[in-house]
Design an enzyme around this catalytic site. Structure first.
Site, PDB file in Angstrom:
ATOM      1  N   LYS A 200      28.753  87.230  40.966  1.00 44.41           N
ATOM      2  CA  LYS A 200      28.914  87.957  39.699  1.00 44.41           C
ATOM      3  C   LYS A 200      29.495  87.042  38.611  1.00 44.41           C
ATOM      4  CE  LYS A 200      31.673  91.073  41.536  1.00 44.41           C
ATOM      5  NZ  LYS A 200      31.723  90.754  42.970  1.00 44.41           N
TER       6      LYS A 200
ATOM      7  N   ARG B 267      34.803  78.602  48.824  1.00 45.89           N
ATOM      8  CA  ARG B 267      35.590  78.671  47.591  1.00 45.89           C
ATOM      9  C   ARG B 267      37.083  78.553  47.883  1.00 45.89           C
ATOM     10  NH1 ARG B 267      34.981  83.648  43.515  1.00 45.89           N
ATOM     11  NH2 ARG B 267      36.198  84.671  45.130  1.00 45.89           N
TER      12      ARG B 267
ATOM     13  N   ARG C 288      38.289  93.009  51.636  1.00 52.81           N
ATOM     14  CA  ARG C 288      37.557  93.123  50.364  1.00 52.81           C
ATOM     15  C   ARG C 288      36.143  93.648  50.593  1.00 52.81           C
ATOM     16  NH1 ARG C 288      38.422  87.181  48.487  1.00 52.81           N
ATOM     17  NH2 ARG C 288      37.078  87.660  46.714  1.00 52.81           N
TER      18      ARG C 288
ATOM     19  N   ARG D  42      34.387  99.557  39.681  1.00 54.37           N
ATOM     20  CA  ARG D  42      34.403  99.357  41.127  1.00 54.37           C
ATOM     21  C   ARG D  42      34.642 100.661  41.876  1.00 54.37           C
ATOM     22  NH1 ARG D  42      35.939  93.528  41.009  1.00 54.37           N
ATOM     23  NH2 ARG D  42      35.691  92.642  43.085  1.00 54.37           N
TER      24      ARG D  42
ATOM     25  N   ARG E 218      42.881  80.791  45.223  1.00 51.69           N
ATOM     26  CA  ARG E 218      43.050  82.249  45.177  1.00 51.69           C
ATOM     27  C   ARG E 218      43.571  82.759  46.513  1.00 51.69           C
ATOM     28  NH1 ARG E 218      37.933  85.177  42.355  1.00 51.69           N
ATOM     29  NH2 ARG E 218      38.609  86.774  43.836  1.00 51.69           N
TER      30      ARG E 218
END
Ligand code: B4P
Length: 197
Positions: free
Chosen positions: A17, A131, A149, A92, A137
């Site tokens: 996204k 990532r 998640r 969401r 993160r």
């Protein structure tokens, strides 16, 4: 008021996204609203909002609707004269989607299309693991958080796709392939809408 192109870019964590949003903004000159980026900005600045969101994000849980909606409404209301918005990671939940419709309606606008980036779970996990090595993160850092998640997405976020499907606004795009290939498919959906706007 000018007609806006308002896009919801949708998909599970790691679907691309944020990656595709950047390209879409450049091509169509839209205003980017990424709730994840906004929360990370607040967190970096140590604001109350950031601190409230942190405990949810750190565990891979969705931040409560009332916190998210206030932040998005504020951003929309402080952005006059835009060609339109690209909503990245928002809405969401179905409640967020309903409130977004109301906010846009007050501005005489509406969502033009939702693009769902479809990516299998194994590929999502691989991308987030990769990532994790560079992002810093906290929610990318371990398998439990990544799984939380994905589960939150399935239980609370996926119903948002049905909400837009009922309005005939859902378009699914295959999110596997090179970033350029996927962007090409996204443009095939958006170019005609942009010309009409
Ligand atoms: P987000 O910041 O939205 O994070 P995300 O779902 O992981 O997606 P992101 O956009 O960052 O990743 P992308 O798919 O581009 O949310 C983080 C947290 O904030 C949530 O868990 C929640 O706690 C909170 N939150 C945010 N919005 C909320 C809301 N509305 N309500 C409640 N809570 C909210 O990319 C992932 C990786 O894949 C990247 O490394 C990228 O380089 C790579 N990639 C992209 N495209 C690829 C391709 N084609 N091939 C290979 N790799 C690719």
């Amino acid at each position: 008021m000018q007609k806006q192109l308002n896009i919801v870019l949708f998909g599970p964590p790691g679907a691309g996204k944020g990656t595709q949003s950047e390209r879409v903004i450049n091509r169509y000159s839209l205003t980017h609203i990424s709730t994840g980026d906004l929360f990370r900005k607040h967190l970096g600045e140590g604001t109350d909002l950031g601190l409230q969101a942190q405990k949810y994000m750190d565990n891979g849980k969705l931040v409560p609707d009332e916190i998210v909606i206030g932040m998005v409404e504020d951003k929309i209301n402080h952005t006059p004269n835009t060609n339109g918005f690209i909503f990245d990671g928002f809405p969401r939940t179905v409640h967020q989607a309903k409130v977004l419709d109301q906010i846009l309606k007050l501005a005489n606008a509406s969502i033009s299309v939702m693009i769902l980036l479809n990516v299998p779970e194994d590929e999502l996990k691989n991308r987030l693991r990769l990532r994790a090595k560079i992002s810093g993160r906290t929610d990318d850092q371990d398998e439990v958080k990544i799984q939380t998640r994905i589960t939150e997405y399935r239980n609370k976020t996926l119903p948002v796709a049905s909400y837009y499907n009922l309005q005939d606004k859902l378009v699914t795009v295959d999110g596997v392939g090179s970033m350029d290939e996927i962007f090409g498919k996204v443009c095939t959906v958006l170019d005609p809408l942009y010309e009409m706007a």
